[in-house]
Write a protein that holds these residues in place. Structure first.
Motif, PDB file in Angstrom:
ATOM      1  N   THR A  94       2.975   7.408 -22.565  1.00  0.00           N
ATOM      2  CA  THR A  94       3.410   8.230 -20.709  1.00  0.00           C
ATOM      3  C   THR A  94       4.680   6.463 -20.178  1.00  0.00           C
ATOM      4  O   THR A  94       5.200   7.332 -18.818  1.00  0.00           O
ATOM      5  N   ASN A  95       4.480   5.610 -20.530  1.00  0.00           N
ATOM      6  CA  ASN A  95       5.065   4.205 -20.468  1.00  0.00           C
ATOM      7  C   ASN A  95       6.720   4.939 -20.563  1.00  0.00           C
ATOM      8  O   ASN A  95       7.390   4.922 -22.165  1.00  0.00           O
ATOM      9  N   PRO A  96       7.774   4.578 -19.706  1.00  0.00           N
ATOM     10  CA  PRO A  96       9.067   5.340 -20.191  1.00  0.00           C
ATOM     11  C   PRO A  96      10.049   3.783 -20.567  1.00  0.00           C
ATOM     12  O   PRO A  96      10.726   4.344 -21.357  1.00  0.00           O
ATOM     13  N   ARG A  97       9.872   2.890 -20.493  1.00  0.00           N
ATOM     14  CA  ARG A  97       9.893   1.330 -20.752  1.00  0.00           C
ATOM     15  C   ARG A  97       9.600   1.798 -22.743  1.00  0.00           C
ATOM     16  O   ARG A  97      10.335   0.727 -23.793  1.00  0.00           O
ATOM     17  N   CYS A 157       3.049  10.140 -14.640  1.00  0.00           N
ATOM     18  CA  CYS A 157       4.620  10.475 -14.903  1.00  0.00           C
ATOM     19  C   CYS A 157       6.029   9.270 -13.892  1.00  0.00           C
ATOM     20  O   CYS A 157       6.939   9.524 -13.449  1.00  0.00           O
ATOM     21  N   GLY A 158       5.017   9.342 -12.798  1.00  0.00           N
ATOM     22  CA  GLY A 158       5.753   8.231 -11.616  1.00  0.00           C
ATOM     23  C   GLY A 158       6.232   9.142 -10.442  1.00  0.00           C
ATOM     24  O   GLY A 158       6.563   8.456  -9.715  1.00  0.00           O
ATOM     25  N   ALA A 194       0.881  -1.620  -0.229  1.00  0.00           N
ATOM     26  CA  ALA A 194       0.197   0.181   0.073  1.00  0.00           C
ATOM     27  C   ALA A 194       0.456   1.081   0.198  1.00  0.00           C
ATOM     28  O   ALA A 194       0.390   2.675   0.229  1.00  0.00           O
ATOM     29  N   HIS A 195       1.844   1.025   0.130  1.00  0.00           N
ATOM     30  CA  HIS A 195       3.315   2.546   0.273  1.00  0.00           C
ATOM     31  C   HIS A 195       2.945   3.144  -0.962  1.00  0.00           C
ATOM     32  O   HIS A 195       3.350   2.577  -2.387  1.00  0.00           O
ATOM     33  N   PHE A 196       2.681   4.402  -0.777  1.00  0.00           N
ATOM     34  CA  PHE A 196       3.136   5.380  -2.168  1.00  0.00           C
ATOM     35  C   PHE A 196       1.959   5.451  -2.991  1.00  0.00           C
ATOM     36  O   PHE A 196       1.819   5.827  -4.103  1.00  0.00           O
ATOM     37  N   THR A 197       0.812   4.453  -2.711  1.00  0.00           N
ATOM     38  CA  THR A 197      -0.173   4.151  -3.926  1.00  0.00           C
ATOM     39  C   THR A 197      -1.273   6.164  -3.755  1.00  0.00           C
ATOM     40  O   THR A 197      -1.479   5.959  -4.999  1.00  0.00           O
ATOM     41  N   SER A 198      -1.007   6.760  -3.093  1.00  0.00           N
ATOM     42  CA  SER A 198      -2.118   7.544  -2.957  1.00  0.00           C
ATOM     43  C   SER A 198      -1.321   9.026  -3.690  1.00  0.00           C
ATOM     44  O   SER A 198      -1.646  10.337  -3.246  1.00  0.00           O
ATOM     45  N   GLN A 199       0.445   8.846  -3.484  1.00  0.00           N
ATOM     46  CA  GLN A 199       1.421   9.912  -3.682  1.00  0.00           C
ATOM     47  C   GLN A 199       1.551  10.017  -4.735  1.00  0.00           C
ATOM     48  O   GLN A 199       2.659  11.091  -5.575  1.00  0.00           O
ATOM     49  N   ALA A 200       1.598   8.453  -5.801  1.00  0.00           N
ATOM     50  CA  ALA A 200       2.451   8.647  -7.286  1.00  0.00           C
ATOM     51  C   ALA A 200       1.659   8.923  -8.105  1.00  0.00           C
ATOM     52  O   ALA A 200       0.858   8.022  -8.047  1.00  0.00           O
ATOM     53  N   CYS A 201       2.216   9.377  -9.146  1.00  0.00           N
ATOM     54  CA  CYS A 201       1.504   9.941  -9.939  1.00  0.00           C
ATOM     55  C   CYS A 201       1.760   8.507 -11.373  1.00  0.00           C
ATOM     56  O   CYS A 201       2.334   8.129 -11.451  1.00  0.00           O
ATOM     57  N   ARG A 234       2.779   2.656 -15.463  1.00  0.00           N
ATOM     58  CA  ARG A 234       2.345   3.831 -15.942  1.00  0.00           C
ATOM     59  C   ARG A 234       0.152   3.336 -16.371  1.00  0.00           C
ATOM     60  O   ARG A 234       0.394   2.592 -17.169  1.00  0.00           O
ATOM     61  N   TRP A 235       0.295   4.398 -15.934  1.00  0.00           N
ATOM     62  CA  TRP A 235      -1.670   4.348 -16.502  1.00  0.00           C
ATOM     63  C   TRP A 235      -0.950   4.041 -17.571  1.00  0.00           C
ATOM     64  O   TRP A 235      -2.493   3.513 -18.571  1.00  0.00           O
TER      65      TRP A 235
END
Length: 439
Positions: free
Chosen positions: A435-438, A356-357, A346-353, A430-431
């Motif tokens: 915008t996926n960096p890969r 862009c990540g 659950a870490h950073f699920t509400s803080q990570a964009c 990335r959703w």
């Protein structure tokens, strides 16, 4: 794959049969309280065999219990003390976590006195204390002899009993409000083992207090369940209890007894219906749930000597947050509805964009409803963003399952290196494919 259900059977007893059940349950409860005091004096022992040697003869002679019941009492008391020892270990870990966060540790109060058994419920073993008869009847043991009582219940559960489902131990429980006895029977249902190809849909469920559940899948379908109605009902119960406790009269005390458990039943019913609503809206889904272990300790602020009314109300709402019950209902109902649940970090699920990540607390100004990325300016509902992050992490677990053939339903959060590696991997998700960096 085996799933255990609890069938609630209403016993259609006569007045004479109820008198016999009353005598049995009251003697059993008194025996539990006596045995708890003995175990407490034995150094809070959880060893059922040692406890039984001390109390067995007294339970047979003084309380009139039969051999099977006299053996089940020490086992139940030993299990209660074992739970207290487990809670003590968990409490010590939580206090270490609180001290690291700069909070004052709390004292464990579980062993201040022996546990007190109030409910008139007793454990019954199948084919020893109870057994099923023809024509929808059950034979139940009492202090003197066995009695045969007709029963009724949920049609699907009754059909499972007729079809020969594996029957386990039961609990004879007395509903004081309705003055009615029920038999709670454990039924084990065998289902085929899930395969990675069985679930074509990947879903993430974000739980919270403002919105009890926000669900999304990889096709941009979403579902919001506001907690406003449940919160208003909880506030109503809180005001009622406060006014009745302040009044302190006999009639107020009787009213408090009537109200006891009503809020708990309302929330359980709410979570039952919400879990079914989610499963029916997203059928055949691989569902990701947040691992919210120690969430209250992580989100609790520092104590102040004079907390204002608003902070006290927020603390009460946080303590009454029933996210674990909702996740439990989803977990056990999912296989019965062709779905499956797993836990994700659950870490950073509400803080990570998700575009862009960029991860930062500043992405949610004032911990409000809207998420606005400081880096790319992407705006979205904060709970929907959390649900999408959970969906992407669930998709990673499903892909690993398809590649390796192994599924770990519980993240190894105790391994710091593995946890860091997972979070690093999640940072590249990335959703939007553009915008996926890969790519």
């Amino acid at each position: 794959m085996e799933i255990t259900l609890t069938a609630k059977l209403k016993l259609k007893h006569t007045q004479e049969q109820k008198v016999a059940l009353d005598a049995f349950t009251l003697s059993y409860r008194d025996a539990l309280n006596h045995t708890a005091k003995v175990a407490f004096d034995m150094g809070k022992s959880s060893n059922a065999s040692k406890i039984q040697k001390e109390v067995y003869t007294h339970l047979r002679e003084h309380f009139g219990l039969k051999a099977q019941s006299a053996c089940s009492v020490p086992r139940r008391v030993g299990a209660s003390f074992k739970q207290f020892w487990t809670k003590l270990k968990d409490h010590q870990k939580k206090q270490a976590f609180r001290m690291e966060a700069g909070l004052k540790p709390r004292r464990f109060k579980g062993f201040d006195a022996p546990p007190k058994f109030v409910s008139r419920s007793l454990t019954m073993f199948y084919k020893k204390d109870y057994s099923f008869k023809k024509n929808q009847q059950v034979s139940v043991d009492t202090l003197n002899n066995r009695i045969v009582i007709p029963y009724e219940g949920y049609a699907k559960h009754l059909q499972l009993i007729v079809d020969g489902a594996k029957i386990g131990s039961g609990t004879l429980w007395y509903d004081r409000r309705k003055k009615q006895y029920y038999l709670l029977v454990a039924l084990t249902v065998t289902l085929p083992d899930p395969q990675s190809e069985d679930h074509k849909r990947v879903v993430g469920v974000d739980v919270g207090q403002r919105y009890h559940a926000v669900v999304s899948d990889t096709q941009d379908n979403s579902f919001f369940q506001s907690g406003k109605q449940a919160r208003q009902r909880k506030e109503h119960f809180s005001r009622l209890r406060k006014n009745l406790q302040r009044k302190g009269t006999r009639s107020a005390t009787r009213k408090l007894i009537e109200l006891s458990g009503r809020e708990r039943r309302f929330i359980a019913d709410w979570n039952h219906k919400l879990s079914l609503r989610i499963l029916r809206r997203f059928p055949n889904a691989f569902i990701g749930l947040e691992d919210l272990t120690n969430i209250r300790d992580r989100t609790e602020g520092r104590r102040t000597h004079r907390a204002n009314k608003k902070s006290r109300a927020n603390k009460r709402r946080r303590s009454q947050w029933s996210f674990a019950e909702l996740q439990t209902f989803l977990a056990y109902k999912a296989p019965l509805n062709g779905c499956m649940t797993v836990k994700v970090d659950a870490h950073f699920t509400s803080q990570a964009c998700t575009q862009c990540g960029h991860t930062s607390k500043g992405n949610r100004p004032g911990a409000g409803l809207m998420f606005r990325c400081e880096s790319c300016g992407y705006e979205v509902h904060s709970d929907l963003l959390g649900s999408r992050n959970i969906t992407m992490r669930t998709l990673v677990i499903r892909q690993d399952w398809m590649v390796t053939g192994y599924l770990s339903t519980t993240p190894d959060v105790s391994d710091a290196e593995a946890k860091t590696a997972r979070l690093t991997r999640y940072a590249g998700l990335r959703w939007s494919p553009e915008t996926n960096p890969r790519l």
